[in-house]
Design a protein around this motif. Structure first.
Motif, mmCIF file in Angstrom:
data_model
loop_
_atom_site.group_PDB
_atom_site.id
_atom_site.type_symbol
_atom_site.label_atom_id
_atom_site.label_comp_id
_atom_site.label_asym_id
_atom_site.label_seq_id
_atom_site.Cartn_x
_atom_site.Cartn_y
_atom_site.Cartn_z
ATOM 1 N N ARG A 15 4.499 -4.399 -14.610
ATOM 2 C CA ARG A 15 3.915 -4.741 -13.487
ATOM 3 C C ARG A 15 4.168 -4.799 -12.645
ATOM 4 N NH1 ARG A 15 3.222 -11.069 -12.586
ATOM 5 N NH2 ARG A 15 3.716 -11.017 -15.085
ATOM 6 N N TYR A 16 2.881 -5.168 -11.340
ATOM 7 C CA TYR A 16 3.491 -4.218 -10.186
ATOM 8 C C TYR A 16 3.070 -5.429 -9.435
ATOM 9 C CZ TYR A 16 2.435 0.105 -11.892
ATOM 10 O OH TYR A 16 2.674 1.563 -12.412
ATOM 11 N N GLY A 17 4.616 -5.959 -9.099
ATOM 12 C CA GLY A 17 3.631 -7.064 -7.736
ATOM 13 C C GLY A 17 3.706 -8.319 -9.144
ATOM 14 N N GLY A 18 3.016 -8.622 -7.992
ATOM 15 C CA GLY A 18 2.498 -10.188 -8.493
ATOM 16 C C GLY A 18 0.896 -9.598 -10.311
ATOM 17 N N LEU A 19 0.796 -8.315 -10.289
ATOM 18 C CA LEU A 19 -0.584 -7.640 -10.977
ATOM 19 C C LEU A 19 0.176 -7.251 -11.900
ATOM 20 C CD1 LEU A 19 -3.577 -7.333 -10.322
ATOM 21 C CD2 LEU A 19 -2.147 -4.765 -10.547
ATOM 22 N N GLN A 20 0.556 -7.985 -13.402
ATOM 23 C CA GLN A 20 0.056 -7.046 -14.271
ATOM 24 C C GLN A 20 -0.805 -6.233 -15.456
ATOM 25 O OE1 GLN A 20 3.353 -9.443 -16.605
ATOM 26 N NE2 GLN A 20 2.902 -6.575 -17.302
ATOM 27 N N ALA A 21 -0.157 -4.948 -14.372
ATOM 28 C CA ALA A 21 -1.324 -4.124 -14.328
ATOM 29 C C ALA A 21 -1.420 -3.162 -16.492
ATOM 30 C CB ALA A 21 -0.755 -2.369 -14.289
ATOM 31 N N VAL A 22 -0.855 -3.708 -17.237
ATOM 32 C CA VAL A 22 -0.675 -3.345 -19.228
ATOM 33 C C VAL A 22 0.213 -4.369 -19.085
ATOM 34 C CG1 VAL A 22 -0.025 -1.438 -20.229
ATOM 35 C CG2 VAL A 22 -0.918 -0.526 -18.215
ATOM 36 N N GLY A 39 -12.187 1.222 -20.839
ATOM 37 C CA GLY A 39 -11.740 0.507 -19.916
ATOM 38 C C GLY A 39 -12.988 0.507 -18.361
ATOM 39 N N PRO A 40 -13.124 -0.633 -18.036
ATOM 40 C CA PRO A 40 -13.614 -0.867 -16.456
ATOM 41 C C PRO A 40 -12.473 -0.699 -15.789
ATOM 42 C CG PRO A 40 -13.420 -3.404 -17.532
ATOM 43 C CD PRO A 40 -12.562 -2.114 -18.250
ATOM 44 N N ASN A 41 -12.592 0.392 -14.397
ATOM 45 C CA ASN A 41 -11.673 0.109 -13.421
ATOM 46 C C ASN A 41 -10.531 -0.815 -13.442
ATOM 47 O OD1 ASN A 41 -13.227 2.328 -12.701
ATOM 48 N ND2 ASN A 41 -14.509 0.714 -10.671
ATOM 49 N N GLY A 42 -9.646 -0.522 -13.445
ATOM 50 C CA GLY A 42 -8.679 -1.017 -12.221
ATOM 51 C C GLY A 42 -8.075 -1.534 -14.287
ATOM 52 N N ALA A 43 -8.762 -0.945 -15.608
ATOM 53 C CA ALA A 43 -8.081 -1.847 -16.831
ATOM 54 C C ALA A 43 -6.729 -1.116 -16.997
ATOM 55 C CB ALA A 43 -8.689 -1.988 -17.466
ATOM 56 N N GLY A 44 -6.357 -0.450 -16.681
ATOM 57 C CA GLY A 44 -5.088 -0.410 -16.730
ATOM 58 C C GLY A 44 -4.811 1.045 -17.343
ATOM 59 N N LYS A 45 -5.852 1.537 -17.190
ATOM 60 C CA LYS A 45 -6.030 3.138 -18.180
ATOM 61 C C LYS A 45 -4.966 4.144 -17.587
ATOM 62 C CE LYS A 45 -9.959 3.861 -17.724
ATOM 63 N NZ LYS A 45 -10.539 2.997 -16.626
ATOM 64 N N THR A 46 -4.621 4.103 -16.521
ATOM 65 C CA THR A 46 -3.850 5.477 -16.336
ATOM 66 C C THR A 46 -2.010 4.925 -15.811
ATOM 67 O OG1 THR A 46 -5.498 5.908 -14.564
ATOM 68 C CG2 THR A 46 -3.437 6.597 -13.786
ATOM 69 N N THR A 47 -2.181 3.808 -15.730
ATOM 70 C CA THR A 47 -0.500 2.677 -16.066
ATOM 71 C C THR A 47 0.238 3.575 -17.207
ATOM 72 O OG1 THR A 47 -1.366 1.603 -14.271
ATOM 73 C CG2 THR A 47 0.300 1.283 -15.425
ATOM 74 N N ALA A 48 -0.960 3.318 -18.209
ATOM 75 C CA ALA A 48 -0.501 3.323 -19.997
ATOM 76 C C ALA A 48 -0.065 4.782 -19.702
ATOM 77 C CB ALA A 48 -1.657 3.129 -20.220
ATOM 78 N N GLU A 196 -12.069 8.384 -20.086
ATOM 79 C CA GLU A 196 -12.742 9.575 -19.329
ATOM 80 C C GLU A 196 -14.204 8.079 -19.419
ATOM 81 O OE1 GLU A 196 -14.319 12.449 -19.198
ATOM 82 O OE2 GLU A 196 -15.013 11.165 -17.244
ATOM 83 N N HIS A 197 -14.776 8.501 -18.549
ATOM 84 C CA HIS A 197 -15.508 6.986 -18.038
ATOM 85 C C HIS A 197 -17.507 7.324 -18.228
ATOM 86 C CE1 HIS A 197 -13.765 4.151 -15.494
ATOM 87 N NE2 HIS A 197 -13.051 4.813 -14.721
ATOM 88 N N VAL A 198 -17.462 8.911 -18.481
ATOM 89 C CA VAL A 198 -18.705 9.443 -19.237
ATOM 90 C C VAL A 198 -18.714 8.544 -20.334
ATOM 91 C CG1 VAL A 198 -20.246 11.047 -18.562
ATOM 92 C CG2 VAL A 198 -18.343 10.824 -16.918
HETATM 93 P P1 ATP Z 1 -9.667 3.576 -12.785
HETATM 94 O O1 ATP Z 1 -10.071 3.305 -14.264
HETATM 95 O O2 ATP Z 1 -9.985 2.908 -11.738
HETATM 96 O O3 ATP Z 1 -8.411 4.455 -12.581
HETATM 97 P P2 ATP Z 1 -6.828 2.019 -14.496
HETATM 98 O O4 ATP Z 1 -7.524 1.732 -15.662
HETATM 99 O O5 ATP Z 1 -6.359 3.500 -14.717
HETATM 100 O O6 ATP Z 1 -8.356 2.039 -13.505
HETATM 101 P P3 ATP Z 1 -4.860 1.478 -13.230
HETATM 102 O O7 ATP Z 1 -4.944 2.922 -12.692
HETATM 103 O O8 ATP Z 1 -4.184 2.088 -14.444
HETATM 104 O O9 ATP Z 1 -6.194 1.377 -13.893
HETATM 105 O O10 ATP Z 1 -4.539 0.521 -12.213
HETATM 106 C C1 ATP Z 1 -4.527 -0.994 -12.929
HETATM 107 C C2 ATP Z 1 -4.012 -1.909 -12.022
HETATM 108 O O11 ATP Z 1 -2.809 -1.524 -11.779
HETATM 109 C C3 ATP Z 1 -4.778 -1.933 -10.878
HETATM 110 O O12 ATP Z 1 -5.293 -3.506 -10.666
HETATM 111 C C4 ATP Z 1 -4.566 -0.819 -9.808
HETATM 112 O O13 ATP Z 1 -4.453 -1.546 -8.559
HETATM 113 C C5 ATP Z 1 -2.779 -1.403 -10.485
HETATM 114 N N1 ATP Z 1 -1.983 -0.251 -9.814
HETATM 115 C C6 ATP Z 1 -2.295 0.551 -10.627
HETATM 116 N N2 ATP Z 1 -1.168 1.360 -10.174
HETATM 117 C C7 ATP Z 1 0.033 0.411 -8.897
HETATM 118 C C8 ATP Z 1 0.921 1.471 -8.083
HETATM 119 N N3 ATP Z 1 1.596 2.223 -8.069
HETATM 120 N N4 ATP Z 1 1.670 -0.008 -7.176
HETATM 121 C C9 ATP Z 1 0.489 -0.718 -7.338
HETATM 122 N N5 ATP Z 1 -0.665 -1.878 -7.842
HETATM 123 C C10 ATP Z 1 -1.024 -0.783 -9.273
#
Ligand code: ATP
Length: 240
Positions: A15-22, A39-48, A196-198
């Motif tokens: 969780r980042y503040g109020g946002l549940q990223a994963v 997953g679409p943009n912001g899905a949480g892939k990079t966080t995972a 990968e997005h492509v």
């Molecule tokens: P993309 O395809 O755009 O790279 P993603 O699936 O990899 O997206 P993440 O980058 O994991 O998604 O982000 C998931 C959510 O967490 C997004 O809403 C993003 O704004 C938020 N987020 C990611 N890193 C942070 C951070 N360090 N602080 C606050 N919010 C974050």
């Protein structure tokens, strides 16, 4: 490909503040497979990814790699355990040649300079960078920098390679070259988890795909079947 599980991600959350990223993300990675993470943009892939690689701390859950929970381990410890990663933005060390960039990662692990040089030259051949071996890595094209990034990850002799958007901005021909390289990396015994997005790239490369949406896993299976699932299509093309 074996059925032996190399990595088991068990209910990880961030969780980042109020946002549940994963949220409660679970999946297995089998030894020798190429698993695509979609997953679409912001899905949480990079966080995972960052949680697996030790760059982001998990709030909850376990990440079991070769039988050991590595959740909370620092990036260097994760790397020492056998997990290497590439970054979305390739950042080779500037002021160092391609060869030097490839020596560094290996040298850190072995402290054997001769072995590191041999390994760097093998990687240069593997990546097709022979003509650029003595060029400052900063002067390379974006795609060649990506190859160096891949080489640097491989120089640590990983069991598992995490790849983040390796063909972003690449020409179709470059993308094809990268797909070929990733397949050959797997043929060398390295297991691969790739974001990968492509779609064409992920379909041609992955043995299996998982899909994330709003931080959660929404699909897991054969690439051709998963991309036809209505809720996957909705996640990509719907408006929620
Ligand atoms: P993309 O395809 O755009 O790279 P993603 O699936 O990899 O997206 P993440 O980058 O994991 O998604 O982000 C998931 C959510 O967490 C997004 O809403 C993003 O704004 C938020 N987020 C990611 N890193 C942070 C951070 N360090 N602080 C606050 N919010 C974050």
């Amino acid at each position: 490909m074996s059925t032996d599980v190399l990595l088991s991600v068990e209910a990880i959350s961030k969780r980042y503040g109020g946002l549940q990223a994963v949220k409660d993300l679970s999946f297995d990675l089998r030894r020798g497979e190429i698993l695509g993470l979609l997953g679409p943009n912001g899905a949480g892939k990079t966080t995972a990814f960052n949680m697996i690689a030790g760059y982001v701390r998990t709030d909850a859950g376990r990440i079991v790699f070769e039988g050991r929970d590595i959740a909370g381990a620092k990036p260097w410890a994760v790397c020492a355990a056998g997990i290497a990663r590439t970054f979305q933005l390739s950042r080779p060390f500037g002021g160092m040649t391609v060869r030097e960039n490839l020596v560094v990662g290996h040298l850190e692990k072995t402290r054997d300079r001769a072995a590191s040089l041999r390994m760097a030259d093998e990687l240069i051949d593997f990546l097709g960078l022979q003509a650029l071996a003595d060029t400052d890595a900063e002067l390379l094209t974006a795609f060649d920098r990506r190859k160096v990034e891949l080489g640097r990850a491989l120089s640590t002799k990983p069991t598992l390679l995490l790849m983040d958007e390796v063909v972003a901005g690449a020409t179709p021909q470059e993308a094809q070259t990268m797909v070929g390289l990733v397949k050959r990396v797997r043929d060398r015994g390295v297991t691969v988890l790739i974001i990968e997005h492509v779609m064409k790239v992920i379909m041609g490369l992955s043995d299996r795909v998982i899909v994330m949406h709003h931080g959660q896993l929404i699909a897991n299976g054969q690439p051709q079947a998963v991309v036809r699932e209505p809720h996957v299509l909705k996640a990509y093309f719907g408006d929620d």
